[in-house]
Enzyme design. Sequence first.
Site, mmCIF file in Angstrom:
data_model
loop_
_atom_site.group_PDB
_atom_site.id
_atom_site.type_symbol
_atom_site.label_atom_id
_atom_site.label_comp_id
_atom_site.label_asym_id
_atom_site.label_seq_id
_atom_site.Cartn_x
_atom_site.Cartn_y
_atom_site.Cartn_z
ATOM 1 C CG HIS A 45 -1.645 -0.953 1.010
ATOM 2 N ND1 HIS A 45 -2.008 -1.786 2.606
ATOM 3 C CD2 HIS A 45 -1.949 -1.934 0.560
ATOM 4 C CE1 HIS A 45 -2.771 -2.573 2.352
ATOM 5 N NE2 HIS A 45 -3.102 -3.004 1.309
ATOM 6 C CE LYS A 65 1.940 3.134 5.259
ATOM 7 N NZ LYS A 65 1.761 2.473 4.439
ATOM 8 C CE1 TYR A 89 -0.469 1.362 8.973
ATOM 9 C CE2 TYR A 89 0.099 -0.575 10.268
ATOM 10 C CZ TYR A 89 -0.323 0.081 9.553
ATOM 11 O OH TYR A 89 -1.549 -0.556 8.597
ATOM 12 C CG ASP A 133 -4.007 -5.586 0.414
ATOM 13 O OD1 ASP A 133 -3.869 -4.665 -0.266
ATOM 14 O OD2 ASP A 133 -4.028 -6.064 1.161
#
Length: 187
Positions: free
Chosen positions: A62, A72, A132, A168
């Site tokens: 992603h 991140k 995250y 996904d």
Amino acid sequence: MIFTETKLKGAYIIDVKRIEDERGFFGRSFCQKEFEEFGLTNDIRQTNVSYNKKKGTLRGMHMQLAPNEETKLVRCTRGAIYDVIIDMRPDSETYKQWIGVELTADNYRMLFVPEGFAHGFITLEDNTDVTYQVTEFYTPGAEKGVRWNDPAFNIQWPIEPVVISEKDQAHPDFVDEREVNTGKLLV
């Protein structure tokens, strides 16, 4: 903290520098000044938690597109993951290259993911939590993904996935924008 730059420019493995005694240890998992010394973006806007019931759960790959790109800071807080990033910056010397790092609750290791990278992971244990911190709010419509097993990247996952979302799995084959723009690819 101990910052180790990876082969992908701007991506860092960050280890906690432990000050140990009979009680255990103390260390920092974030320090704005230290991040600034390495030129790393640290304007955290959101912290996400991902709970994963089964070993072999794969989430990714992603990213968010400009102007909503995000960095991140990823850490596994329970269990273990194999965390993967792909350099998706077309002007980068390491474009389309990837790295994988094992992050576990026991090693306290973190991965700093710069803007312009796709990110994903596979769980190596049941009941794994991943936290995250991100520098941009989630923006529907700005999200993009590449398939976890796309031959354009040839990611070597340590185990076969057993759980993957339909979303996904449905990402199309990657098309290299540089080749489209130069006419090397017939579309």
